[in-house]
Design a protein around this motif. Structure first.
Motif, PDB file in Angstrom:
ATOM      1  N   TYR A 158      13.220  52.523 -15.186  1.00 20.86           N
ATOM      2  CA  TYR A 158      12.710  53.808 -14.701  1.00 20.86           C
ATOM      3  C   TYR A 158      11.539  54.271 -15.565  1.00 20.86           C
ATOM      4  CZ  TYR A 158      12.829  58.571 -12.831  1.00 20.86           C
ATOM      5  OH  TYR A 158      12.484  59.755 -12.219  1.00 20.86           O
ATOM      6  N   ASP A 159      11.717  54.221 -16.875  1.00 20.22           N
ATOM      7  CA  ASP A 159      10.657  54.690 -17.762  1.00 20.22           C
ATOM      8  C   ASP A 159       9.427  53.798 -17.681  1.00 20.22           C
ATOM      9  OD1 ASP A 159      10.239  56.749 -20.034  1.00 20.22           O
ATOM     10  OD2 ASP A 159       9.516  54.878 -20.889  1.00 20.22           O
ATOM     11  N   ARG A 160       9.657  52.503 -17.485  1.00 21.89           N
ATOM     12  CA  ARG A 160       8.554  51.541 -17.417  1.00 21.89           C
ATOM     13  C   ARG A 160       7.779  51.642 -16.097  1.00 21.89           C
ATOM     14  NH1 ARG A 160      11.587  47.173 -17.775  1.00 21.89           N
ATOM     15  NH2 ARG A 160      11.692  46.734 -15.542  1.00 21.89           N
ATOM     16  N   ARG A 175       7.930  54.112 -13.506  1.00 16.69           N
ATOM     17  CA  ARG A 175       7.493  55.387 -12.937  1.00 16.69           C
ATOM     18  C   ARG A 175       6.183  55.838 -13.592  1.00 16.69           C
ATOM     19  NH1 ARG A 175      10.544  58.754  -9.193  1.00 16.69           N
ATOM     20  NH2 ARG A 175      12.205  57.373  -8.447  1.00 16.69           N
ATOM     21  N   PRO A 195       3.026  58.301 -14.950  1.00 14.94           N
ATOM     22  CA  PRO A 195       2.906  59.647 -15.512  1.00 14.94           C
ATOM     23  C   PRO A 195       2.272  60.584 -14.490  1.00 14.94           C
ATOM     24  CG  PRO A 195       1.153  58.251 -16.339  1.00 14.94           C
ATOM     25  CD  PRO A 195       2.056  57.355 -15.528  1.00 14.94           C
ATOM     26  N   TYR A 196       2.195  61.851 -14.865  1.00 19.02           N
ATOM     27  CA  TYR A 196       1.655  62.890 -13.975  1.00 19.02           C
ATOM     28  C   TYR A 196       0.184  63.143 -14.296  1.00 19.02           C
ATOM     29  CZ  TYR A 196       6.452  63.467 -12.610  1.00 19.02           C
ATOM     30  OH  TYR A 196       7.711  63.210 -12.118  1.00 19.02           O
ATOM     31  N   THR A 213      13.908  60.183 -18.408  1.00 15.89           N
ATOM     32  CA  THR A 213      13.639  59.471 -19.664  1.00 15.89           C
ATOM     33  C   THR A 213      12.553  60.150 -20.492  1.00 15.89           C
ATOM     34  OG1 THR A 213      12.012  58.033 -18.594  1.00 15.89           O
ATOM     35  CG2 THR A 213      14.313  57.277 -18.623  1.00 15.89           C
ATOM     36  N   ILE A 225       9.371  61.182 -19.265  1.00 19.76           N
ATOM     37  CA  ILE A 225       7.992  60.803 -18.914  1.00 19.76           C
ATOM     38  C   ILE A 225       7.075  62.018 -18.949  1.00 19.76           C
ATOM     39  CG2 ILE A 225       6.517  59.928 -17.056  1.00 19.76           C
ATOM     40  CD1 ILE A 225       8.906  58.142 -16.230  1.00 19.76           C
ATOM     41  N   ARG A 254       6.971  63.864 -22.564  1.00 20.06           N
ATOM     42  CA  ARG A 254       6.075  63.302 -23.584  1.00 20.06           C
ATOM     43  C   ARG A 254       4.622  63.708 -23.322  1.00 20.06           C
ATOM     44  NH1 ARG A 254       9.564  58.920 -22.557  1.00 20.06           N
ATOM     45  NH2 ARG A 254       7.978  57.675 -21.503  1.00 20.06           N
ATOM     46  N   GLN A 255       4.261  63.865 -22.051  1.00 19.25           N
ATOM     47  CA  GLN A 255       2.908  64.339 -21.754  1.00 19.25           C
ATOM     48  C   GLN A 255       2.719  65.775 -22.237  1.00 19.25           C
ATOM     49  OE1 GLN A 255       3.071  62.668 -17.382  1.00 19.25           O
ATOM     50  NE2 GLN A 255       0.914  62.936 -17.942  1.00 19.25           N
ATOM     51  N   HIS A 312       9.076  48.935  -9.344  1.00 17.81           N
ATOM     52  CA  HIS A 312       9.221  50.371  -9.081  1.00 17.81           C
ATOM     53  C   HIS A 312      10.329  50.676  -8.079  1.00 17.81           C
ATOM     54  CE1 HIS A 312       7.827  54.530  -8.194  1.00 17.81           C
ATOM     55  NE2 HIS A 312       8.209  54.225  -6.973  1.00 17.81           N
TER      56      HIS A 312
END
Length: 274
Positions: A33-35, A37, A39-40, A64, A66, A69-70, A227
């Motif tokens: 999922y983290d790998r 998906r 980022p925004y 996770t 995502i 962290r942004q 994905h």
């Protein structure tokens, strides 16, 4: 992703927060999922940070981490709330303080925040109870801003997936043909309307705004197949059924030359705490 079907013997497609088994299934492969998906959009992150009165941010359904962290990279102090302990463990390991709970049952312990966000997660929250909880923990002038990724799947892939899913998953609550025949934005506009209505009903907020960011994303065959298992329609599939779905999708991507580029959208609802 495929939309939930609305049938008398299942929770309404307009109430995805009632599908708790799906909502809490994404941690089955948290690393994937983290790998997989994306980022925004940076412009969305910047706009939310600029609109908030301070740096303290609560990330609902942080997954996770995502989006978290942004926001941390943009200078925010972030606390995540996540119902799936497996996702929360990975979020903490990647640097985001995260507590395990559904947002509706989470205990803020008198903590307050400048911003409450939810990245592709607010549809798993009761829209009225969630907005009321956000109003409770937001400082005056604080911002509530749930947002969603909308994946514009090429019709060739959507049709191939719909065909195989209707055969191998006849009892699925998802309507796989919906995205092959309609715009994904139409589905999410309904979700935004439900979120805005929930904010209005909960009270304590100004009128909700709607934001949209369009962006391009390129996928190779392998990237798209990585994905797909992170989508709610597929997180609980038996391995043999999942493989049939991935084989059909892979063949469709191969027929398109082995890769594709599509325009995705990120949609948001934003309202300020009175």
């Amino acid at each position: 992703m495929p939309t939930l079907a609305s049938e008398p013997d299942r929770p309404s497609g307009n109430d995805p927060h009632r599908h708790r088994q799906i909502a809490e299934s994404f941690g089955a492969d948290a690393e994937r999922y983290d790998r997989a998906r994306p980022p925004y959009p940076g412009a969305l992150i910047e706009r939310i940070v600029d609109r908030g009165p301070g740096p303290d941010l609560l990330d609902v359904g942080t997954g996770t981490g995502i989006a978290a962290r942004q926001f941390q990279a943009a200078g925010c102090r972030v606390l995540g709330v996540e119902p799936d302990a497996r996702m929360a463990d990975l979020a903490r390991g990647l640097g985001t303080e995260t507590e395990v709970a559904t947002f509706e049952s989470w205990e803020p312990a008198q903590r307050t925040f400048d911003v409450v966000v939810a990245g592709t997660a607010w549809h798993w929250v009761d829209p009225v109870a969630g907005a009321a909880k956000a109003a409770q923990v937001l400082r005056p002038g604080g911002l509530l801003a749930p947002f969603w990724h909308v994946f514009h799947i090429p019709p060739e892939i959507a049709l191939a997936v719909a065909d195989v899913c209707e055969r191998v998953l006849p009892d699925s609550p998802f309507d796989f043909r919906w995205l092959a025949e309609r715009s994904a934005v139409d589905l999410y506009q309904a979700a935004l309307t439900k979120a805005a209505d929930g904010i209005r009903e909960a009270g304590g907020f100004g009128e909700a705004e709607r934001w949209r960011y369009d962006w391009e994303c390129a996928y190779t065959r392998d990237q798209w197949l990585d994905h797909m298992p992170t989508q709610g329609a597929f997180t609980r599939l038996p391995p043999d059924a999942l493989q049939e779905v991935l084989d059909a999708a892979g063949a469709a991507v191969d027929a398109m030359g082995g890769s594709f580029t599509t325009t995705h959208s990120t949609l948001a609802v934003a309202a300020t705490r009175k």
